[in-house]
Write a protein that holds these residues in place. Structure first.
Motif, short mmCIF file in Angstrom:
data_model
loop_
_atom_site.label_atom_id
_atom_site.label_comp_id
_atom_site.label_asym_id
_atom_site.label_seq_id
_atom_site.Cartn_x
_atom_site.Cartn_y
_atom_site.Cartn_z
N PHE A 78 5.53 -2.24 1.30
CA PHE A 78 4.53 -1.52 1.21
C PHE A 78 3.08 -1.29 1.72
CE2 PHE A 78 2.68 1.30 -2.23
CZ PHE A 78 4.37 2.14 -2.72
N ASP A 79 3.06 -2.47 2.91
CA ASP A 79 1.83 -3.17 3.81
C ASP A 79 1.46 -1.92 5.28
OD1 ASP A 79 4.31 -3.70 4.31
OD2 ASP A 79 3.70 -5.75 5.58
N LYS A 80 1.77 -0.92 4.54
CA LYS A 80 1.18 0.14 5.94
C LYS A 80 -0.50 1.19 4.73
CE LYS A 80 6.02 -0.57 7.11
NZ LYS A 80 6.23 -1.45 6.58
N PRO A 81 -0.58 1.20 5.84
CA PRO A 81 -2.08 2.36 5.89
C PRO A 81 -1.51 3.14 4.61
CG PRO A 81 -1.52 2.35 7.97
CD PRO A 81 -0.68 1.57 7.59
N GLY A 82 -2.42 4.02 4.65
CA GLY A 82 -3.04 5.34 4.08
C GLY A 82 -2.75 5.31 2.54
N PHE A 83 -2.24 6.03 2.55
CA PHE A 83 -1.56 6.28 0.49
C PHE A 83 -1.18 5.20 -0.03
CE2 PHE A 83 0.61 8.70 -3.09
CZ PHE A 83 -0.80 8.40 -3.16
N ASN A 84 -0.21 4.00 0.87
CA ASN A 84 0.31 3.15 0.27
C ASN A 84 -0.70 2.33 -0.26
OD1 ASN A 84 3.64 2.89 0.70
ND2 ASN A 84 3.14 2.90 2.76
N GLN A 85 -1.76 2.04 0.34
CA GLN A 85 -2.89 0.90 -0.28
C GLN A 85 -4.08 1.62 -0.80
OE1 GLN A 85 -3.32 -1.70 1.78
NE2 GLN A 85 -1.61 -1.18 3.14
N GLU A 86 -3.66 3.24 -0.96
CA GLU A 86 -4.97 3.60 -2.02
C GLU A 86 -4.12 3.53 -3.46
OE1 GLU A 86 -5.96 8.61 -2.95
OE2 GLU A 86 -5.16 7.93 -1.14
N LEU A 87 -2.74 3.77 -3.71
CA LEU A 87 -1.58 3.98 -4.98
C LEU A 87 -1.85 2.33 -4.94
CD1 LEU A 87 0.27 5.75 -6.57
CD2 LEU A 87 2.38 5.21 -4.97
N VAL A 88 -1.59 1.33 -4.49
CA VAL A 88 -1.45 0.30 -5.02
C VAL A 88 -3.05 -0.16 -5.81
CG1 VAL A 88 -1.00 -2.50 -4.27
CG2 VAL A 88 0.02 -0.79 -3.72
N ALA A 89 -3.71 0.20 -5.20
CA ALA A 89 -5.12 0.04 -5.38
C ALA A 89 -5.75 0.44 -6.66
CB ALA A 89 -6.38 0.45 -4.24
N LEU A 90 -5.04 1.93 -7.00
CA LEU A 90 -5.27 2.69 -8.32
C LEU A 90 -4.08 2.44 -9.09
CD1 LEU A 90 -5.25 6.01 -6.80
CD2 LEU A 90 -6.99 5.18 -7.70
N LEU A 91 -3.25 1.82 -9.26
CA LEU A 91 -2.24 1.28 -10.06
C LEU A 91 -2.60 0.22 -10.39
CD1 LEU A 91 0.64 2.38 -9.06
CD2 LEU A 91 0.73 2.66 -10.50
N ARG A 92 -3.31 -0.84 -10.12
CA ARG A 92 -4.16 -2.07 -10.19
C ARG A 92 -4.89 -2.07 -11.48
NH1 ARG A 92 -1.94 -6.76 -7.57
NH2 ARG A 92 -1.69 -5.90 -5.32
N LYS A 93 -5.89 -1.26 -10.62
CA LYS A 93 -7.05 -0.70 -11.79
C LYS A 93 -6.32 -0.87 -13.07
CE LYS A 93 -10.29 0.76 -8.43
NZ LYS A 93 -11.38 2.23 -8.24
N GLY A 99 1.75 -8.99 -9.60
CA GLY A 99 1.96 -9.40 -7.79
C GLY A 99 0.85 -9.67 -6.98
N LYS A 100 0.80 -9.96 -6.05
CA LYS A 100 -0.70 -9.53 -4.99
C LYS A 100 -0.19 -9.50 -4.41
CE LYS A 100 -1.79 -14.68 -6.81
NZ LYS A 100 -2.12 -16.21 -6.10
N GLY A 101 -1.42 -8.97 -3.40
CA GLY A 101 -1.57 -7.84 -2.74
C GLY A 101 -0.36 -6.66 -2.65
N VAL A 102 -0.38 -6.01 -1.71
CA VAL A 102 0.35 -5.07 -1.89
C VAL A 102 1.45 -4.77 -1.00
CG1 VAL A 102 -1.76 -4.17 -0.94
CG2 VAL A 102 -0.03 -4.52 0.91
N ASN A 103 2.33 -5.84 -0.72
CA ASN A 103 4.02 -6.14 -0.38
C ASN A 103 4.69 -6.56 -1.74
OD1 ASN A 103 5.68 -5.24 0.78
ND2 ASN A 103 5.79 -6.14 1.87
N SER A 104 6.17 -6.91 -1.84
CA SER A 104 6.97 -6.98 -2.29
C SER A 104 6.02 -7.40 -4.23
CB SER A 104 7.35 -8.01 -2.42
OG SER A 104 8.16 -8.12 -0.82
N ILE A 105 5.99 -5.71 -4.84
CA ILE A 105 4.93 -6.58 -5.89
C ILE A 105 6.02 -5.55 -7.19
CG2 ILE A 105 2.95 -7.03 -5.49
CD1 ILE A 105 2.20 -3.83 -5.06
N SER A 106 6.00 -5.71 -8.63
CA SER A 106 6.51 -4.46 -9.33
C SER A 106 5.12 -3.73 -10.05
CB SER A 106 7.07 -4.99 -10.79
OG SER A 106 6.84 -6.88 -10.71
N TYR A 107 5.71 -3.07 -10.60
CA TYR A 107 4.77 -1.80 -11.44
C TYR A 107 5.15 -1.44 -12.47
CZ TYR A 107 8.10 2.12 -9.51
OH TYR A 107 8.82 2.06 -9.02
#
Length: 444
Positions: A78-93, A99-107
């Motif tokens: 999931f450590d790709k630019p674009g919508f991947n990053q946007e989605l993780v940021a919204l879920l983290r809010k 999990g930390k970062g944007v890769n290998s994390i559960s939701y």
């Protein structure tokens, strides 16, 4: 109505001829996206943000596909630019990421549903849930629309571009585009898995058996799987998946992937149904067995099993480029790269055996997936994204994870919007115009 012919004397139940009927055609959309999984929902949002009028068609009752209906619970590559990053940021809010970062994390799957619904609504995507594509409309070799079945009956929808993000390549197959399935031209396929949400009395007491368990993963990456398998065997059960995994979601909520269904063709509805019944029974049996151990397992119970069994391996539609084993092993580069994939070759065991999964001896060098692999070969006007793109069995076992599916969906949606706007076919769109609207592919 229709006509039924009786051929029982010849040892056949006969045939049924369906009567022809006229359907009104809805031609509002510029782009129709079929399947609202990770690739599809991203394609729909990307196309709408690029100015297209988008209709998104989904079989199940929520957006997200394998993320939600199949309760995948885990984000890979999931450590790709674009919508991947946007989605993780919204879920983290929303406190929906573990999990930390944007890769290998559960939701949290329920939060994922809400975020995707909000994003589609904000982008102006018109969504149809509980709707299945039953046929396609073609003008010569060009796909110009789809026919659906739902509670509203049989309906026809026309658009300038169709995107197949069904996972199993249903639209491409209906359109007559070539495809492969499984190891060679047809199954055996990778096994399916039915995931489930569990609760427990105290997740901290299960740290040794849960991925990211405090004090464990730091020194023993896969130890939690081995310890969980040992506990299941101590409880008198031997799971079909020999690397059972628990993922933490939130508080005492756990996501479980503990099942394998072997040798199931994803396009055989009876086989998939039987696999689902067997998987659901096994998941509940395994949880009951663990709970009976007492101690930290006291209170463990199933909250929900997935609506749709998780499919790893369906049709791979023939495209204008095919991603193959040599691309993965050699780190292929393409001028029209839509994503640089890095995930390992991950072939889950084709039969129950000691090794739960293997890389088939292929070591991945980061490689590019070109836009051409997302454009159908045998028909025009059709794009695809996600695990049904054009690739061989080995390459598919690497790129099928959802971080890559999102990036592919972003590219397919963007290219489709451009094609629709210019009234040309997807393969006629100039790559620099697509690239100008996409996040830059990571070059490291």
């Amino acid at each position: 109505m229709g006509a039924l012919t009786d051929a029982r004397a010849a040892g056949s139940p006969g045939t049924f001829t369906e009567s022809a009927r006229e359907l009104p055609v809805d031609d509002w959309a510029d782009v129709i996206v079929c399947g609202a999984g990770p690739a599809g929902v991203t394609a729909a949002i990307a196309a709408a943000r690029a100015g297209a009028k988008v209709r998104l068609i989904e079989t199940h009752g929520s957006l997200g596909g394998v993320w939600t209906s199949s309760l995948l619970g885990y984000l890979l590559d999931f450590d790709k630019p674009g919508f991947n990053q946007e989605l993780v940021a919204l879920l983290r809010k929303r406190d929906a990421i573990n999990g930390k970062g944007v890769n290998s994390i559960s939701y949290h799957p329920e939060e994922m549903k809400l975020v995707l619904e909000e994003l589609c609504s904000e982008a102006g995507v018109r969504t149809l849930l509980h709707t299945r594509v039953a046929s396609v409309i073609k003008d010569g070799r060009t796909v110009v629309g789809v026919i659906t079945e739902s509670k509203s009956g049989r309906q026809a929808w026309r658009s300038k571009v169709i995107v197949d993000t069904t996972g199993d390549g249903d639209v491409g197959a209906l359109a007559g585009n070539g495809f492969e399935l499984g190891v060679e031209k047809s199954c055996p396929c990778q096994p399916m898995s039915l995931c489930a949400l569990l609760t427990c009395d105290d997740v901290k007491a299960l740290n040794a058996y849960v991925r990211f368990g405090d004090g464990y993963d730091n020194f023993d990456r896969h130890g939690h799987k081995k310890r969980l398998l040992a506990e299941m065997r101590r409880a008198g059960s031997d799971p079909s998946y020999q690397a059972p995994t628990f993922f933490p979601i939130r508080d005492n909520l756990i996501l479980a992937m503990i099942n394998h269904e072997y040798g199931v063709n994803a396009t055989d509805v009876e086989a998939v149904t039987a696999a689902t019944f067997h998987a659901r029974a096994e998941v509940n049996e395994l949880v009951r067995a663990l709970r009976a151990l007492g101690g930290p397992w006291k209170g463990l119970q199933v909250v929900a099993t997935a609506e749709q069994i998780g499919v790893r391996d369906g049709r791979r539609l023939a495209g204008r480029y095919t991603v193959v084993k040599d691309d993965v092993a050699g780190g292929a580069r393409h001028d029209d790269a839509v994503v640089r994939a890095t995930f390992s070759v991950d072939v889950h065991a084709l039969t129950k055996e000691k090794s739960a999964y293997t890389d088939m001896g292929v070591k991945v060098k980061p490689y590019d997936i070109p836009l051409r692999a997302l454009i159908a070969r045998d028909v025009d006007g059709l794009m695809m994204a996600g695990r049904c793109i054009s690739g061989d069995f080995i390459a598919h076992a690497s790129y099928r994870v959802t971080g890559n599916a999102v990036a592919m969906g972003e590219a397919a949606g963007t290219a489709s919007a451009l094609a629709a706007d210019k009234r040309i076919l997807p393969h006629e769109v100039a790559w620099p115009e697509v690239a100008a609207l996409l996040p830059k592919v990571r070059r490291s």
